[in-house]
Design an enzyme around this catalytic site. Structure first.
Site, PDB file in Angstrom:
ATOM      1  N   SER A 220      34.654 -29.168  12.322  1.00 31.13           N
ATOM      2  CA  SER A 220      35.233 -28.934  13.639  1.00 31.13           C
ATOM      3  C   SER A 220      36.685 -29.380  13.562  1.00 31.13           C
ATOM      4  O   SER A 220      36.962 -30.533  13.198  1.00 31.13           O
ATOM      5  CB  SER A 220      34.467 -29.733  14.702  1.00 31.13           C
ATOM      6  OG  SER A 220      34.885 -29.335  15.983  1.00 31.13           O
ATOM      7  N   GLU A 221      37.626 -28.480  13.872  1.00 28.90           N
ATOM      8  CA  GLU A 221      39.024 -28.737  13.513  1.00 28.90           C
ATOM      9  C   GLU A 221      39.683 -29.835  14.345  1.00 28.90           C
ATOM     10  O   GLU A 221      40.795 -30.253  14.047  1.00 28.90           O
ATOM     11  CB  GLU A 221      39.853 -27.444  13.532  1.00 28.90           C
ATOM     12  CG  GLU A 221      40.037 -26.789  14.884  1.00 28.90           C
ATOM     13  CD  GLU A 221      39.000 -25.699  15.128  1.00 28.90           C
ATOM     14  OE1 GLU A 221      37.913 -25.758  14.525  1.00 28.90           O
ATOM     15  OE2 GLU A 221      39.289 -24.796  15.947  1.00 28.90           O
ATOM     16  N   ASN A 222      38.996 -30.318  15.378  1.00 30.73           N
ATOM     17  CA  ASN A 222      39.552 -31.473  16.089  1.00 30.73           C
ATOM     18  C   ASN A 222      39.294 -32.780  15.335  1.00 30.73           C
ATOM     19  O   ASN A 222      39.717 -33.837  15.792  1.00 30.73           O
ATOM     20  CB  ASN A 222      38.999 -31.563  17.521  1.00 30.73           C
ATOM     21  CG  ASN A 222      37.494 -31.643  17.557  1.00 30.73           C
ATOM     22  OD1 ASN A 222      36.798 -30.957  16.815  1.00 30.73           O
ATOM     23  ND2 ASN A 222      36.976 -32.500  18.409  1.00 30.73           N
TER      24      ASN A 222
ATOM     25  N   SER B 280      42.650 -32.619   9.152  1.00 32.16           N
ATOM     26  CA  SER B 280      41.733 -31.516   9.428  1.00 32.16           C
ATOM     27  C   SER B 280      42.340 -30.185   8.989  1.00 32.16           C
ATOM     28  O   SER B 280      41.700 -29.385   8.302  1.00 32.16           O
ATOM     29  CB  SER B 280      41.412 -31.486  10.925  1.00 32.16           C
ATOM     30  OG  SER B 280      40.487 -30.465  11.198  1.00 32.16           O
TER      31      SER B 280
ATOM     32  N   ASN C  24      33.692 -23.436   8.893  1.00 30.82           N
ATOM     33  CA  ASN C  24      34.279 -23.592  10.231  1.00 30.82           C
ATOM     34  C   ASN C  24      33.850 -22.400  11.074  1.00 30.82           C
ATOM     35  O   ASN C  24      34.089 -21.252  10.699  1.00 30.82           O
ATOM     36  CB  ASN C  24      35.809 -23.659  10.140  1.00 30.82           C
ATOM     37  CG  ASN C  24      36.452 -23.873  11.500  1.00 30.82           C
ATOM     38  OD1 ASN C  24      36.409 -23.004  12.361  1.00 30.82           O
ATOM     39  ND2 ASN C  24      37.038 -25.044  11.702  1.00 30.82           N
TER      40      ASN C  24
END
Lengths: 232, 218
Positions: free
Chosen positions: B46-48, B88, B23
């Protein structure tokens, strides 16, 4: 029971003053555009909004902020909005900032029927103030409560007349979590199809969580940061 | 010579290993993606809600439903997968992400990090930073060694509100590569031509520099 309603105005008809709402989306991606437009038209105020972000000045929740309909925002990141900043600094708007994973998990807990969860996010920081800390396997965790929201407003790519929902790409984000967490969940979709048209193996949100569904009349889908590379 | 931001990213890329899930935060960390060694399989999270983040799209192919955590239009690659925000952060919390690279305003010699709030200034929020630093198995901070006023960002204790405690493992700055140990910062490498004395002078926290300190190879 017929879950299908004609439009956004009908879907949000009983959202009243001082309601607590969840609104799906990450930035401007996957936001319930039609429900927001209907809320702006209705002019209902005193709202508490649980949403990862607060839109931009002229789109998303920013439109509701401009009309001073929002009393409190519960978000993880609220950067891109000048009117938001003005209202915050003048004390008109209350803001509670919480870690993004905590926000997601407090929605998840509500949808899974769990009163609270333990998460390490925020241990040792001001986020931990006033919260119970428990130690598991030599690591500290904060007790975080499940959200309670009167209405969840979510946006999906496709939905059927049973309320089953399918999301597209990163427009999924918080939508399935909030869909599970609202006392009344209102889903707006780009394409509404008869029951049986969606592959049951490919449905993200089972219709049991969805109370009302409608096909949005139009989607602007504004891009916040347009980034491109040169063609070879 | 102090490293450029690109060189900091290049040095961090040397920490990558085949098969890593990574990340990358906003700023210098994003640049690390440009230096993934050819032939190495590194999957960007991607944390979304995306694993397998591809490059920016060619002009005209932007997709409003496909963005990264910085809200930029991106693309997928073969093997990409989408998921919701709880999953996520679930994979982050469960330690499935091998490496997190992020920027910081301050780091303490105990590994505490501050990077989300400056009292008196508009507070935008922590986004996913607190979740990432509380759970990531390996955290590397990419930042300048000093702030624009010339003051050290490597401190005995953070002065700004914390993002997380005792979590940073390594720091790559324009001047040095520093490891966080039980005894404080340990100097591992120095930028080409930069002396140990200069790094010591610009490090307010406890810095251990034992033996010969090699120059950074980018």
């Amino acid at each position: 029971m017929n879950k299908v309603v004609d439009n956004a105005d009908t879907a949000i008809r009983d959202i009243g003053e001082n309601a607590t709402l969840m609104l799906g989306g990450f930035g401007l991606c996957g936001i319930p555009e039609n429900c927001i437009a209907a809320l702006v038209k209705k002019g209902v105020g005193g709202l508490t909004c649980i949403s990862n972000n607060a839109g931009v000045d002229d789109f998303g929740i920013g439109l509701m902020l401009k009309q001073k309909q929002v009393k409190k925002m519960i978000s993880s990141y609220v950067g891109e909005n000048a009117e938001f900043e003005r209202q915050l600094l003048s004390g008109e708007l209350e803001v509670e900032l919480i870690p993004q994973g905590t926000l997601a998990t407090r929605c998840l807990a509500a949808g899974y029927g769990m009163p609270a969860v333990f998460t390490p996010a925020g241990v040792g920081t001001e986020v931990a103030e006033g919260k119970e800390v428990r130690r598991f396997n030599d690591k500290d965790y904060l007790l975080e409560m499940a959200f309670a929201a009167d209405f969840a407003l979510v946006k999906a790519w496709k939905g059927d007349t049973e309320g089953n929902l399918v999301y597209k790409e990163t427009a999924r984000n918080f939508n399935p979590l909030m869909a599970m967490a609202g006392r009344i969940t209102i889903a707006e979709v780009e394409e509404l199809v008869p029951a049986g048209m969606l592959d049951p193996d490919h449905i993200h949100t089972p219709g049991i969580y969805v109370h009302r569904i409608f096909q949005g009349s139009k989607y602007e889908k504004r891009i916040e940061q347009r980034t491109v590379r040169a063609r070879n | 010579m102090a490293l450029t931001k690109e060189q900091i990213a290049q040095r961090i890329a040397r920490e990558l290993q085949d098969g890593f899930y990574v990340n990358l935060g906003i700023g210098i960390p994003t640049l690390v993606a440009n230096y993934i060694p050819a032939g190495m399989n590194v999957v960007l999270q991607s944390e979304n809600g995306l694993l397998g983040m591809g490059p920016f799209p060619p002009e005209g192919e932007e997709d409003p439903d496909l963005i990264n955590a910085g809200k930029q239009t991106i693309t997928t690659i073969p093997g990409s997968v989408f998921f919701d925000s709880a999953m996520s952060f679930g994979m982050i919390r469960a330690g499935k992400v091998d490496l997190t690279v992020l920027g910081a305003m301050e780091v303490s010699d105990q590994g505490d990090i501050a990077n989300w709030k400056i009292p008196g200034k508009m507070v935008k929020g922590m986004g996913g930073a607190m979740d990432l630093v509380a759970s990531a198995r390996n955290i590397i901070v990419a930042m300048m060694h000093t702030n624009p006023k010339g003051e050290s960002k490597l401190l005995p204790a953070c002065t700004l509100p914390l993002t997380g405690v005792r979590c940073v493992k390594k720091i790559v700055t324009d001047l040095a590569v520093v490891e966080v140990t039980e005894q404080g910062f340990r100097l591992l490498e120095r930028a080409p031509g930069v002396t140990v004395e200069e790094i010591k002078a610009k490090t307010a926290g406890k810095l251990i520099a034992a033996g010969e300190i090699p120059e950074i190879q980018c």
